[in-house]
Scaffold this motif. Structure first.
Motif, PDB file in Angstrom:
ATOM      1  N   CYS A  56     -17.006   3.275   9.318  1.00 52.98           N
ATOM      2  CA  CYS A  56     -15.637   3.323   8.786  1.00 52.98           C
ATOM      3  C   CYS A  56     -14.672   3.902   9.819  1.00 52.98           C
ATOM      4  N   GLY A  57     -15.093   4.955  10.480  1.00 50.72           N
ATOM      5  CA  GLY A  57     -14.176   5.669  11.359  1.00 50.72           C
ATOM      6  C   GLY A  57     -13.902   4.984  12.673  1.00 50.72           C
ATOM      7  N   PHE A  58     -14.827   4.140  13.129  1.00 52.75           N
ATOM      8  CA  PHE A  58     -14.671   3.603  14.480  1.00 52.75           C
ATOM      9  C   PHE A  58     -14.648   2.069  14.556  1.00 52.75           C
ATOM     10  N   THR A  59     -15.378   1.391  13.692  1.00 50.46           N
ATOM     11  CA  THR A  59     -15.543  -0.047  13.911  1.00 50.46           C
ATOM     12  C   THR A  59     -15.037  -0.948  12.787  1.00 50.46           C
ATOM     13  N   CYS A  60     -14.797  -0.397  11.610  1.00 49.81           N
ATOM     14  CA  CYS A  60     -14.356  -1.259  10.507  1.00 49.81           C
ATOM     15  C   CYS A  60     -13.027  -1.932  10.874  1.00 49.81           C
ATOM     16  N   PRO A  61     -12.899  -3.248  10.647  1.00 47.71           N
ATOM     17  CA  PRO A  61     -11.634  -3.919  10.976  1.00 47.71           C
ATOM     18  C   PRO A  61     -10.419  -3.252  10.335  1.00 47.71           C
ATOM     19  N   GLN A  62     -10.579  -2.757   9.115  1.00 47.97           N
ATOM     20  CA  GLN A  62      -9.441  -2.102   8.460  1.00 47.97           C
ATOM     21  C   GLN A  62      -8.988  -0.886   9.274  1.00 47.97           C
ATOM     22  N   THR A  63      -9.952  -0.116   9.789  1.00 47.15           N
ATOM     23  CA  THR A  63      -9.630   1.057  10.601  1.00 47.15           C
ATOM     24  C   THR A  63      -8.982   0.640  11.922  1.00 47.15           C
ATOM     25  N   VAL A  64      -9.569  -0.369  12.563  1.00 43.81           N
ATOM     26  CA  VAL A  64      -9.063  -0.803  13.878  1.00 43.81           C
ATOM     27  C   VAL A  64      -7.636  -1.323  13.753  1.00 43.81           C
ATOM     28  N   TRP A  65      -7.406  -2.161  12.729  1.00 40.18           N
ATOM     29  CA  TRP A  65      -6.053  -2.739  12.590  1.00 40.18           C
ATOM     30  C   TRP A  65      -5.044  -1.676  12.129  1.00 40.18           C
ATOM     31  N   THR A  66      -5.484  -0.783  11.241  1.00 42.70           N
ATOM     32  CA  THR A  66      -4.561   0.264  10.789  1.00 42.70           C
ATOM     33  C   THR A  66      -4.149   1.136  11.974  1.00 42.70           C
ATOM     34  N   ASP A  67      -5.106   1.445  12.817  1.00 41.88           N
ATOM     35  CA  ASP A  67      -4.825   2.232  14.014  1.00 41.88           C
ATOM     36  C   ASP A  67      -3.798   1.522  14.905  1.00 41.88           C
ATOM     37  N   LEU A  68      -3.970   0.209  15.012  1.00 38.58           N
ATOM     38  CA  LEU A  68      -3.054  -0.603  15.818  1.00 38.58           C
ATOM     39  C   LEU A  68      -1.641  -0.555  15.221  1.00 38.58           C
ATOM     40  N   PHE A  69      -1.568  -0.642  13.909  1.00 40.54           N
ATOM     41  CA  PHE A  69      -0.270  -0.616  13.242  1.00 40.54           C
ATOM     42  C   PHE A  69       0.377   0.776  13.350  1.00 40.54           C
ATOM     43  N   PHE A  70      -0.451   1.833  13.294  1.00 34.01           N
ATOM     44  CA  PHE A  70       0.093   3.184  13.489  1.00 34.01           C
ATOM     45  C   PHE A  70       0.745   3.275  14.871  1.00 34.01           C
ATOM     46  N   THR A 123      -2.432 -11.219   4.642  1.00 40.55           N
ATOM     47  CA  THR A 123      -3.353 -10.129   4.280  1.00 40.55           C
ATOM     48  C   THR A 123      -3.323  -9.022   5.330  1.00 40.55           C
ATOM     49  N   THR A 124      -3.150  -9.382   6.603  1.00 40.26           N
ATOM     50  CA  THR A 124      -3.065  -8.342   7.629  1.00 40.26           C
ATOM     51  C   THR A 124      -1.817  -7.497   7.416  1.00 40.26           C
ATOM     52  N   TRP A 125      -0.710  -8.169   7.143  1.00 41.95           N
ATOM     53  CA  TRP A 125       0.541  -7.430   6.889  1.00 41.95           C
ATOM     54  C   TRP A 125       0.355  -6.492   5.695  1.00 41.95           C
ATOM     55  N   ALA A 126      -0.260  -7.014   4.629  1.00 40.90           N
ATOM     56  CA  ALA A 126      -0.394  -6.216   3.403  1.00 40.90           C
ATOM     57  C   ALA A 126      -1.414  -5.081   3.583  1.00 40.90           C
ATOM     58  N   LEU A 127      -2.563  -5.388   4.187  1.00 41.37           N
ATOM     59  CA  LEU A 127      -3.638  -4.384   4.233  1.00 41.37           C
ATOM     60  C   LEU A 127      -3.464  -3.368   5.364  1.00 41.37           C
ATOM     61  N   ALA A 128      -3.098  -3.865   6.564  1.00 44.66           N
ATOM     62  CA  ALA A 128      -2.967  -2.936   7.697  1.00 44.66           C
ATOM     63  C   ALA A 128      -1.558  -2.371   7.787  1.00 44.66           C
ATOM     64  N   GLY A 129      -0.563  -3.140   7.352  1.00 45.97           N
ATOM     65  CA  GLY A 129       0.810  -2.650   7.434  1.00 45.97           C
ATOM     66  C   GLY A 129       1.181  -1.796   6.239  1.00 45.97           C
ATOM     67  N   TYR A 130       0.866  -2.293   5.055  1.00 41.26           N
ATOM     68  CA  TYR A 130       1.319  -1.581   3.861  1.00 41.26           C
ATOM     69  C   TYR A 130       0.228  -0.701   3.234  1.00 41.26           C
ATOM     70  N   ALA A 131      -0.927  -1.300   2.912  1.00 39.42           N
ATOM     71  CA  ALA A 131      -1.949  -0.545   2.146  1.00 39.42           C
ATOM     72  C   ALA A 131      -2.639   0.526   2.999  1.00 39.42           C
ATOM     73  N   ARG A 132      -2.981   0.190   4.231  1.00 42.62           N
ATOM     74  CA  ARG A 132      -3.597   1.132   5.176  1.00 42.62           C
ATOM     75  C   ARG A 132      -4.764   1.912   4.541  1.00 42.62           C
ATOM     76  N   GLU A 133      -4.676   3.247   4.529  1.00 47.42           N
ATOM     77  CA  GLU A 133      -5.803   4.052   4.074  1.00 47.42           C
ATOM     78  C   GLU A 133      -6.089   3.869   2.586  1.00 47.42           C
ATOM     79  N   ARG A 134      -5.154   3.247   1.856  1.00 48.40           N
ATOM     80  CA  ARG A 134      -5.405   3.005   0.428  1.00 48.40           C
ATOM     81  C   ARG A 134      -6.591   2.057   0.267  1.00 48.40           C
ATOM     82  N   VAL A 135      -6.777   1.179   1.265  1.00 47.04           N
ATOM     83  CA  VAL A 135      -7.936   0.274   1.208  1.00 47.04           C
ATOM     84  C   VAL A 135      -9.226   1.101   1.222  1.00 47.04           C
TER      85      VAL A 135
END
Ligand code: SF4
Ligand code: SF4
Length: 466
Positions: free
Chosen positions: A105-119, A188-200
């Protein structure tokens, strides 16, 4: 695990965590760079397969129902290999979680990687346009939409020729399926990495609910050393005597309550409250606290990857634990089975359908003919045509409807099909050995028409008069 605190819940409304420097930040950046590089660049690797075959090294060819991976080609019937890979991935995840908690979760999950990119995009927008300004908000959206479009494009590139994809995307020449893929991934990228982020991670992902079953007392998880850190207090307060300070009634532990560990956390967790479901094990709070401890001249690792036993001692047993041995052994078995499966992959598939209505045709010269529909698919590097002969039926001749000979041409898509006619002359009928019901097992022998090498044998029946 404990429930999220009110502070953690409030943290979810925090727009962007503070940036941090340190060992785990570097690891995260390197891992994210590698994964993003793989995602965006692999489709650009070329692989010459000749003819009209896709020239992309790795590609999911959905219309052709094939998956290309460099020199390998997989068909739907290779699904057990895919399942084996999925089992291997799941076992690897279980093993990593047992050893080191939620490192996935902390290093390799796509949600983490993309959220980090959006941050990163958010911080850049704030730096360029001024934090909290309308211009910064607009610029953030520009980054979000740009990154989302890029992700949609990058995902679609795994399913089609990437070199022509930009032209088709801009020129309107994209199939509805591919256009839909780009659109859905962008949204989905906009919604999950841009908006939802850690809520996922906190509400949508089922993995945190399962992973607690894999943790044990020796699993390394991000842990705050409360024995050393408490009672927390402001920097100006004296340090506890057992930590080398002057001590006293108002003495504090090593934690100076600066909240840096909390401020850098991408999921808004205060790790000092103990292990929580929201903690994805990214280690950024370790970096933040190490930085604070360094500035105070105190030893680092007040927060660290440690076992439940505490920061000291380090885990008692790392490898000989039963769960690790079981997952490790299961992975070895799965790898061996996958290796065997890869070696045993069928290079040529033959589909022979006898046309049994009627079962045979009597020709004017007295010979008997059986009709079949033959389809050949292959994944050999060079095979332009197959020559077909019959074993077990002396005197029989073979002819295809199209070539009018015993050869079936295979197209650039590595497949071919045609009507196949096997004829037994009148004078061979008596010695053919048909049984009382008039049928006999035969073997169709397929050879490479260019080299004469046998590539496949297919069993069937020949029917004649009883
Ligand atoms: S508590 Fe620490 S390790 Fe856990 S998610 Fe937050 S920053 Fe990462
Ligand atoms: S960063 Fe370290 S010192 Fe600061 S609040 Fe967190 S644990 Fe305490």
């Amino acid at each position: 695990m404990v429930a999220l605190s009110a502070r953690d819940k409030a943290a979810r409304r925090r727009p962007v965590p503070l940036p941090v420097k340190g060992r785990y930040r570097r690891i995260k950046t390197v891992v994210a760079g590698l994964l993003l590089g793989l995602f965006f660049l692999v489709p650009w690797i070329r692989w010459d397969r000749g003819g009209d075959m896709p020239g992309q090294a790795v590609m999911f060819d959905v219309p052709g129902r094939r998956f290309f991976f460099f020199g390998l080609e997989f068909w739907p019937q290779d699904l057990p290999l895919v399942l084996g890979l999925m089992v291997l991935g799941a076992l690897g995840l279980f093993l990593a979680t047992t050893i080191s908690g939620r490192v996935w979760c902390g290093f390799t999950c796509p949600q983490t990687v993309w959220t980090d990119l959006f941050f990163t995009g958010d911080r850049l927008a704030d730096r360029i346009a001024g934090k909290g300004t309308p211009a910064a908000k607009a610029l953030r959206q520009v980054f979000w939409i740009g990154l989302s479009l890029l992700t949609g494009f990058g995902f679609a590139a795994w399913f089609t020729d990437v070199t022509t994809l930009p032209g088709r995307l801009l020129g309107g020449g994209l199939s509805s399926g591919l256009f839909g893929t780009v659109a859905v991934l962008t949204a989905t990228t906009w919604a999950l990495a841009g908006y939802a982020r850690e809520r996922v991670c906190l509400h949508m992902c089922p993995w945190p609910r399962f992973q607690s079953a894999l943790l044990d007392a020796d699993t390394l998880v991000v842990t705050y050393d409360s024995g050393r850190g408490e009672p927390r207090g402001k920097k100006r307060l004296p340090l506890r005597a057992d930590l080398g300070g002057p001590g006293g009634d108002t003495a504090r532990g090593d934690c100076v309550d600066c909240n840096k560990c909390f401020a850098v956390c991408p999921t808004g967790v205060d790790i000092r409250d103990g292990l929580q479901m929201g903690c994805i094990g990214c280690g950024l709070c370790i970096d933040a606290c190490d930085d604070v401890m360094g500035k105070l001249g105190r030893p680092g690792r007040l927060i660290d990857f440690a076992s439940e036993a505490g920061v000291v001692p380090k885990p008692r047993r790392l490898l000989p634990r039963p769960k690790i041995l079981i997952f490790g052994a299961a992975m070895m078995v799965t790898i061996a089975l996958l290796g065997y499966g890869l070696l045993a992959v069928q290079k040529v598939t033959v589909d022979l359908q006898p046309q049994r209505n009627p079962p045979f045709v009597r020709l004017s010269d007295g010979s008997v003919r059986n009709d079949y529909l033959l389809r050949v698919d292959h994944r050999l590097p060079a095979l332009a045509a197959v020559a077909v002969s019959v074993a077990g039926l002396p005197g029989a001749t073979v002819r295809f409807g199209e070539s009018e000979g015993p050869t079936l041409a295979l197209g650039e898509d590595r497949s071919g099909s045609d009507r196949l006619m096997i004829t037994l002359p009148r004078n061979a009928l008596d010695t053919a050995g048909l049984d009382a019901d008039g049928h006999k097992p035969i073997i169709l022998v397929l050879t490479n028409a260019a080299t004469g090498r046998v590539i496949e044998r297919e069993n069937s029946y020949f029917w004649g008069p009883p």
